[in-house]
Scaffold this active site. Structure first.
Site, mmCIF file in Angstrom:
data_model
loop_
_atom_site.group_PDB
_atom_site.id
_atom_site.type_symbol
_atom_site.label_atom_id
_atom_site.label_comp_id
_atom_site.label_asym_id
_atom_site.label_seq_id
_atom_site.Cartn_x
_atom_site.Cartn_y
_atom_site.Cartn_z
ATOM 1 N N ASP A 143 0.854 -1.190 0.000
ATOM 2 C CA ASP A 143 0.000 0.000 0.000
ATOM 3 C C ASP A 143 0.885 1.232 0.000
ATOM 4 O O ASP A 143 2.073 1.164 0.314
ATOM 5 C CB ASP A 143 -0.905 0.019 1.239
ATOM 6 C CG ASP A 143 -1.816 1.247 1.253
ATOM 7 O OD1 ASP A 143 -2.394 1.556 0.199
ATOM 8 O OD2 ASP A 143 -1.920 1.917 2.294
ATOM 9 N N SER A 144 0.286 2.364 -0.341
ATOM 10 C CA SER A 144 1.011 3.631 -0.310
ATOM 11 C C SER A 144 1.299 4.061 1.124
ATOM 12 O O SER A 144 2.090 4.962 1.341
ATOM 13 C CB SER A 144 0.186 4.707 -0.999
ATOM 14 O OG SER A 144 -1.017 4.907 -0.282
ATOM 15 N N CYS A 169 -4.107 -0.968 -2.329
ATOM 16 C CA CYS A 169 -4.155 0.474 -2.567
ATOM 17 C C CYS A 169 -4.949 0.678 -3.846
ATOM 18 O O CYS A 169 -4.610 0.121 -4.894
ATOM 19 C CB CYS A 169 -2.721 0.983 -2.724
ATOM 20 S SG CYS A 169 -2.604 2.684 -3.322
ATOM 21 N N GLU A 217 -3.381 9.437 7.709
ATOM 22 C CA GLU A 217 -1.948 9.174 7.898
ATOM 23 C C GLU A 217 -1.385 9.972 9.081
ATOM 24 O O GLU A 217 -0.423 9.571 9.709
ATOM 25 C CB GLU A 217 -1.166 9.494 6.615
ATOM 26 C CG GLU A 217 -1.426 8.529 5.456
ATOM 27 C CD GLU A 217 -0.665 7.203 5.550
ATOM 28 O OE1 GLU A 217 0.363 7.136 6.241
ATOM 29 O OE2 GLU A 217 -1.130 6.205 4.948
ATOM 30 N N CYS A 249 -11.004 3.461 -1.195
ATOM 31 C CA CYS A 249 -9.642 3.739 -0.750
ATOM 32 C C CYS A 249 -9.483 2.967 0.546
ATOM 33 O O CYS A 249 -10.356 3.024 1.417
ATOM 34 C CB CYS A 249 -9.446 5.233 -0.516
ATOM 35 S SG CYS A 249 -7.851 5.619 0.250
ATOM 36 N N HIS A 309 -7.728 3.439 3.029
ATOM 37 C CA HIS A 309 -7.649 4.257 4.249
ATOM 38 C C HIS A 309 -9.029 4.497 4.860
ATOM 39 O O HIS A 309 -9.151 4.731 6.054
ATOM 40 C CB HIS A 309 -7.030 5.633 3.944
ATOM 41 C CG HIS A 309 -5.554 5.617 3.752
ATOM 42 N ND1 HIS A 309 -4.961 5.091 2.636
ATOM 43 C CD2 HIS A 309 -4.537 6.071 4.539
ATOM 44 C CE1 HIS A 309 -3.642 5.233 2.734
ATOM 45 N NE2 HIS A 309 -3.362 5.818 3.879
#
Lengths: 270, 270
Positions: B9-10, B72, B151, B184, B186
Site C-alpha cells: 500500500d502507499s 491500494c 496518515e 480507498c 484508508h
C-alpha cells in the site's frame, strides 16, 4: 464470448442461484438444468448423487458451456472435487462461497448451517469453514422437510411457518450463534420465513447470492467475462413436471423466462 | 505451503486489508509493505505510481510471496493489469472486489464511489461496475483530504467529522443511491464517521473486507491455501516514520504486531 454458464441442480433450488447470476451478471447467458424428476438428492446414497450429477453435466457439456455452477449443496458436497479435476472448464460449487461469506460476516465466530441430510451428513460446510478458520464454532442441522415442501410450491402460509418453526427449534436454543448459512439453494426461497423464526440477531447467508458473486470473480480471473453489454439469452430445462417448474420459475424471477423445456436424462428414476 | 501473502500500500490504508486477511484467513502469513514516506499516491502522476509500486513489488518478490494483494486503490487502478500479466503468482487488487460486492448489495442499481483523486480520475470503479452491469448508475467523488488526515492519525473527533461532512456534501444531495464504495483502503479506518454522515439508508462497502474475501477464493482455486491450522507469523515494513506507523498499526489491530521494521526503497522521494 457468447458461451453460456451452465447451472445444475436437483430441482428448482438452483433457480435462486440462477436469479442471482442474472442479477449480478446481466450480460451472461445461462443454461439451467433442474433434475426435478429425481429430486430430492439429499437422502440418496452417494453413488446415485454422483451418477445423476454426471448425467446433468454431460447434457450441459454438449451445449458448449464455458463454466459450470453446481447450484446444489448435496451435489457440491459429493462431486465438486472430481468435476474440478475432470472438466476442462472452471467449476464452482455452492458450499465454499457460503462458508467464506459466513467467515466474513460472523463476529462471534459461531456459525450455524442448515441443509439436507446429505449435505449435513457430509460435514462439508464444517470442513470448509474449519479449513479456513480452525477455531470457528459450527452447529449443523439437517432440515429434510424443506426441499419437498418448496418443490411442492408451499412457500409461505401457516403450514410453511409451522414446518420451519419445528425444524429450526434445536438451533433457536443455541446462544452466541450470530450467522446462519442457508446450506441448500432451495432455502432462500423461504428466507423470509426462516428469518422470522431465527430473529434479528442471526444474519442469514444465502449461498445463492454468494455463489453468483464468486462466479463473477472466476469469470473475471479466467478472462471469460462477457463484456459485450448485451443481456444474455437464457434456457431452462427440467426433467420433471413442466407446469410446476414454470410456476416456481415465474415466482422466483417475477417474469416469464425465455425458454423452459422438458428434457430426459439417460437413466430413469431409481 | 508456508509462503506468505504479500500486501502493498502507499501507506497505512492497506492495513485494513491486512486486518481482514488475518481475520478471514487466520492460517495465512502476511508480509506488509507500506510506502508511508511517499504517501499519498493519489495526486501523483501515473509514471510515479507505477514506478513506486514496482519497487514495492520487487522488495516483496525477494521474500518469495505466493500471492500479491495490491491493497491500494490508486496502485490497483494503474498497475493491476501489468502486474497480473508479468508476475508468476496470482495478483489481486482492491477495485474489482469492491465493485462486485456493490453489485451484490445494491437494490436501486445506483452506487456511489469515494476515493483519491487518482482513483476517481482513472474512472476505474465506474469501468469495473459497468463492465459487469452496464446499466448501473455510478456517482464518483474524490476526497483528497481523507488520506493525509488518516496518515496523521486524525481518526475521529470534531476536526475529522468536519472534514468528512464537508467532503461528502455533494453525495448527500443525490437521491436513490443506496450503496457507497469506500474506494480507498484508508477509508474503513474512518468508516464510523462516514457512516454517520451518510446516514442509515446508504450501505457502505469496504473494499478491504471484500478483497480479503476474494483473496480467500483465489488461494483456494489455486490450491495454495495454508491448511496447516497454525496461526501465521506476520512481518510489517514501512518506508516512513516507524513510530507513526506503529501507532496506527496498534490501533487497527488492537494488539502489538509481530514485527514492524523500517525499509528503504531504491528510489528517493520525488
Amino acid at each position: 464470448m457468447d458461451r453460456a454458464i451452465g447451472v445444475i441442480d436437483s430441482g428448482v433450488g438452483g433457480l435462486t442461484v440462477a436469479y442471482e447470476l442474472m442479477r449480478q451478471l446481466p450480460n451472461e447467458r445461462l443454461i439451467y438444468l433442474g433434475d426435478t424428476l429425481r429430486c430430492p438428492y439429499g437422502p440418496r446414497p452417494e453413488i446415485e448423487i454422483r451418477t445423476f450429477t454426471w448425467e446433468m453435466v454431460h447434457f450441459l457439456m454438449t451445449k458448449n458451456i464455458k463454466m459450470l455452477v453446481i447450484a446444489c449443496n448435496t451435489a457440491t458436497a459429493f462431486t465438486l472435487q472430481e468435476l474440478q479435476k475432470q472438466l476442462p472448464i472452471p467449476v464452482i460449487g455452492v458450499i465454499q462461497p457460503g462458508a467464506r461469506a459466513a467467515i466474513k460476516v460472523t463476529e462471534s465466530d459461531h456459525v450455524g448451517v442448515i441443509g439436507t441430510q446429505g449435505t449435513i451428513g457430509s460435514d462439508a460446510y464444517a470442513k470448509a469453514l474449519k479449513t479456513i478458520k480452525p477455531d470457528i464454532k459450527v452447529d449443523s442441522l439437517a432440515c429434510p422437510l424443506f426441499v419437498p415442501m418448496v418443490e411442492k410450491g408451499i412457500l409461505d402460509g401457516v403450514q410453511c411457518q409451522s414446518i420451519v418453526q419445528d425444524s429450526l427449534r434445536p438451533l433457536q436454543k443455541i446462544t452466541g450463534m450470530d450467522t446462519l448459512i442457508l446450506g441448500c439453494t432451495h432455502y432462500p426461497i423461504i428466507k423470509d420465513v426462516i428469518s422470522r423464526v431465527m430473529g434479528p440477531s442471526v444474519q442469514l447467508i444465502s449461498s445463492s447470492e454468494e455463489t453468483a458473486r464468486e462466479a463473477s470473480i472466476i469469470l473475471d480471473m479466467n478472462g471469460i467475462l462477457n463484456k459485450t453489454g448485451h443481456r444474455g439469452y437464457h434456457e431452462f430445462y427440467t426433467t420433471g413436471n413442466l407446469d410446476t417448474f414454470k410456476k416456481i420459475t415465474n415466482r422466483i424471477f417475477a417474469e416469464s423466462m425465455d425458454t423452459i423445456q422438458s428434457v430426459t436424462m439417460e437413466r430413469a428414476v431409481i
